[in-house]
Design an enzyme around this catalytic site. Sequence first.
Site, PDB file in Angstrom:
ATOM      1  N   GLU A  42      15.933 -39.328  34.943  1.00 18.48           N
ATOM      2  CA  GLU A  42      15.551 -39.971  36.201  1.00 18.48           C
ATOM      3  C   GLU A  42      16.350 -41.263  36.397  1.00 18.48           C
ATOM      4  OE1 GLU A  42      13.503 -38.795  33.931  1.00 18.48           O
ATOM      5  OE2 GLU A  42      11.750 -37.840  34.849  1.00 18.48           O
TER       6      GLU A  42
ATOM      7  N   GLY B  45       8.304 -48.082  24.437  1.00 21.21           N
ATOM      8  CA  GLY B  45       8.524 -48.249  25.875  1.00 21.21           C
ATOM      9  C   GLY B  45       7.318 -48.832  26.594  1.00 21.21           C
ATOM     10  N   ARG B  46       6.144 -48.311  26.300  1.00 18.15           N
ATOM     11  CA  ARG B  46       4.941 -48.760  27.017  1.00 18.15           C
ATOM     12  C   ARG B  46       4.427 -50.105  26.527  1.00 18.15           C
ATOM     13  NH1 ARG B  46       4.527 -44.140  24.246  1.00 18.15           N
ATOM     14  NH2 ARG B  46       3.112 -43.976  22.466  1.00 18.15           N
TER      15      ARG B  46
ATOM     16  N   GLU C 109      -0.530 -42.296  27.018  1.00 13.72           N
ATOM     17  CA  GLU C 109       0.641 -41.833  26.268  1.00 13.72           C
ATOM     18  C   GLU C 109       0.459 -42.211  24.789  1.00 13.72           C
ATOM     19  OE1 GLU C 109       4.964 -43.211  26.807  1.00 13.72           O
ATOM     20  OE2 GLU C 109       4.943 -41.369  27.971  1.00 13.72           O
TER      21      GLU C 109
ATOM     22  N   HIS D 216     -15.290 -47.940  48.634  1.00 17.21           N
ATOM     23  CA  HIS D 216     -15.364 -47.073  49.816  1.00 17.21           C
ATOM     24  C   HIS D 216     -14.704 -45.730  49.549  1.00 17.21           C
ATOM     25  CE1 HIS D 216     -16.955 -50.287  52.373  1.00 17.21           C
ATOM     26  NE2 HIS D 216     -16.273 -51.065  51.551  1.00 17.21           N
TER      27      HIS D 216
ATOM     28  N   LYS E  49      15.228 -47.773  27.562  1.00 15.79           N
ATOM     29  CA  LYS E  49      15.318 -47.991  26.115  1.00 15.79           C
ATOM     30  C   LYS E  49      16.394 -47.082  25.516  1.00 15.79           C
ATOM     31  CE  LYS E  49      12.580 -47.669  21.916  1.00 15.79           C
ATOM     32  NZ  LYS E  49      11.279 -47.503  21.300  1.00 15.79           N
TER      33      LYS E  49
ATOM     34  N   LYS F 172      10.591 -32.051  29.460  1.00 15.51           N
ATOM     35  CA  LYS F 172      11.935 -32.529  29.840  1.00 15.51           C
ATOM     36  C   LYS F 172      12.976 -31.445  29.561  1.00 15.51           C
ATOM     37  CE  LYS F 172      11.107 -37.375  28.543  1.00 15.51           C
ATOM     38  NZ  LYS F 172      11.477 -38.411  27.595  1.00 15.51           N
TER      39      LYS F 172
HETATM   40  O1  F6P Z   1       9.014 -39.713  28.762  1.00 13.50           O
HETATM   41  C1  F6P Z   1       8.282 -40.720  28.222  1.00 13.50           C
HETATM   42  C2  F6P Z   1       9.122 -41.919  27.906  1.00 13.50           C
HETATM   43  O2  F6P Z   1       9.838 -41.702  26.746  1.00 13.50           O
HETATM   44  C3  F6P Z   1       8.265 -43.153  27.803  1.00 13.50           C
HETATM   45  O3  F6P Z   1       7.671 -43.291  26.569  1.00 13.50           O
HETATM   46  C4  F6P Z   1       9.232 -44.220  28.161  1.00 13.50           C
HETATM   47  O4  F6P Z   1       8.587 -45.396  28.510  1.00 13.50           O
HETATM   48  C5  F6P Z   1       9.947 -43.562  29.319  1.00 13.50           C
HETATM   49  O5  F6P Z   1      10.045 -42.209  28.932  1.00 13.50           O
HETATM   50  C6  F6P Z   1      11.298 -44.106  29.653  1.00 13.50           C
HETATM   51  O6  F6P Z   1      12.180 -44.068  28.583  1.00 13.50           O
HETATM   52  P1  F6P Z   1      13.486 -44.929  28.561  1.00 13.50           P
HETATM   53  O7  F6P Z   1      13.114 -46.354  28.634  1.00 13.50           O
HETATM   54  O8  F6P Z   1      14.175 -44.570  27.286  1.00 13.50           O
HETATM   55  O9  F6P Z   1      14.323 -44.529  29.758  1.00 13.50           O
END
Ligand code: F6P
Length: 586
Positions: free
Chosen positions: A247, A307-308, A393, A424, A241, A549
Amino acid sequence: MNSDAVKSNPTTPDPGTLKPGTLKPETPRNSHGPAATGITSTPEWRALSDDATSLRNTSLRKLFSDDPHRTGTLTLDVGDLHIDVSKNIVTASTIRKLCDVAQAAGVLERRDAMFRGDRINTTEDRSVLHTALRLPRSETLIVDGVDITEEVHAVLDRMADFADKVRSGQFRGATGERITTVVNIGIGGSDLGPAMVSQALRHYSDAGIDSHFVSNIDPADLVSTLANLDPARTLFIIASKTFGTLETLSNAEVARQWVIDTLATDPETQKSVVAHHFVAVSTNIERVTDFGIDEANIFGFWDWVGGRYSVGSAIGLSVMLQIGPVHFREFLHGMHQVDHHFRTAPLEANAPIVLGMLGVLYTHFFGAETRAVLPYSNDLARFPAYLQQLTMESNGKSVTLDGSAVQTGTGEIYWGEPGTNGQHAFFQLLHQGTRLVPCDFIGFAKPTADLHNDAGASMHDLLMSNFFAQTHVLAFGKNAEEIRAEDTPESLVPHKVMPGNRPSTTILAPALTPQVLGQLIALYEHQVFVQGTVWSINPFDQWGVELGKTQAQALLPLLTSGAPGASTVDGSTSDLLARYRKWRGR
Ligand code: F6P
């Protein structure tokens, strides 16, 4: 048999007498702070509280025997989902009281504000319009003078056009090979949704496209994924987003280099190679183009999609490539069906309201800390992980909308594994442990795959017989008398007693189709909303993930050189960093 010995043994519970209150303290364990304010000081809450006191002194066995019509009245239907809440520790009157609390908390007004596009995400000053992602083309939604539906469908149409081209072989890799593999690079909401849906709908893959999902900054994730892939046949979707997530950008850079190293013959061809093998999904066009992806290869979405909550947006592109635009639209339709239901169904028949409020009931009056989600479908293996981000979240907050400390417990802890694997592993605790864990069981009448064993039994029927058995045993258990009647040695009776009275909700659907999966997702999304409203928190921000972060960025130099900033680190972290450097040979 010496029944007196057992009677005098205080550890021997009995389903008829064991009450939830004996599992947990009588007073709400999650009540924070001395004064009850907000929703907890309303007459509706007090009525619910009184009801909960009597519920703690009853049992599911009694509730079922007192009301033979219980099952008929305590079920909900939404879309294709049949939801049986009768194995919860409630009566029809409790459901009414839960709905009264929801109404007193302003759930209906806030729901309408959300659907309208009001900026209910106040800490980020944004609308919350994931429901607009699944509006039919025929419905208009104007927010701030913009026709949102038109924008949504313009992106969906571009996605469909692109998906058709990739799936038909019209869009090919730089060397002319067909695209047979899609790798989605993203994390959190830009990974969990499409990864979960891709697995859940794997039986709808019909164009020979294999999907992979890379999220972790641990290079093991990307390395192990790329190991078996052919770059000439691979398309990367960089999903972020913000397009600022460490990452995702780290993995994307390595993937881009991997493709260039193998496919670009000279520096001039690099741009074209990237254009054939990389597309992006983002709200931040500028950052994506800086990364080197052409604007024509960007699928956008909007800041009003959290995002979620974004799997129905272009974040679902990998899913559309796999299952095709028609099935993707069925998935969106399933979500829309539940949106419509949430918007229009009367309170007591409104599934997200009732289920969300059951979570509130158990959190506040039964001391429950967690909710187990147990899909009896291996294809839904990632559903609990998906729900963890969606729910935790969103509602893992301790400050209300006005910035004051919450006076109630908030966010349920979600966890789970597919059945029967969970049976199990952790079901022992669900059945005989000291904690109350309300469970959601999700099952399907028709299998996505079935096999028959030597005796001719359908494995799907075996799976589902476990599904039905578990909710029955959780609710009704087995008492000492019943166990003695089986000639059990007296010393074992207390160990074998199954207390029962453990609540569960059963969600049964005809089959795991795109539409049904969409319904399930929206069902949980709106529960989060209901709970967030009752707790007076903002489910749509996530400030709590930011500090970690920035701290990681600040610590990075200490991992490599141990130099600057060391004084700002606590003794424990400093010691651990020194050991890390030593073992890394630095
Ligand atoms: O760190 C949490 C977050 O901001 C989430 O809310 C989001 O889904 C995820 O990181 C990834 O963010 P982006 O889509 O901006 O890379």
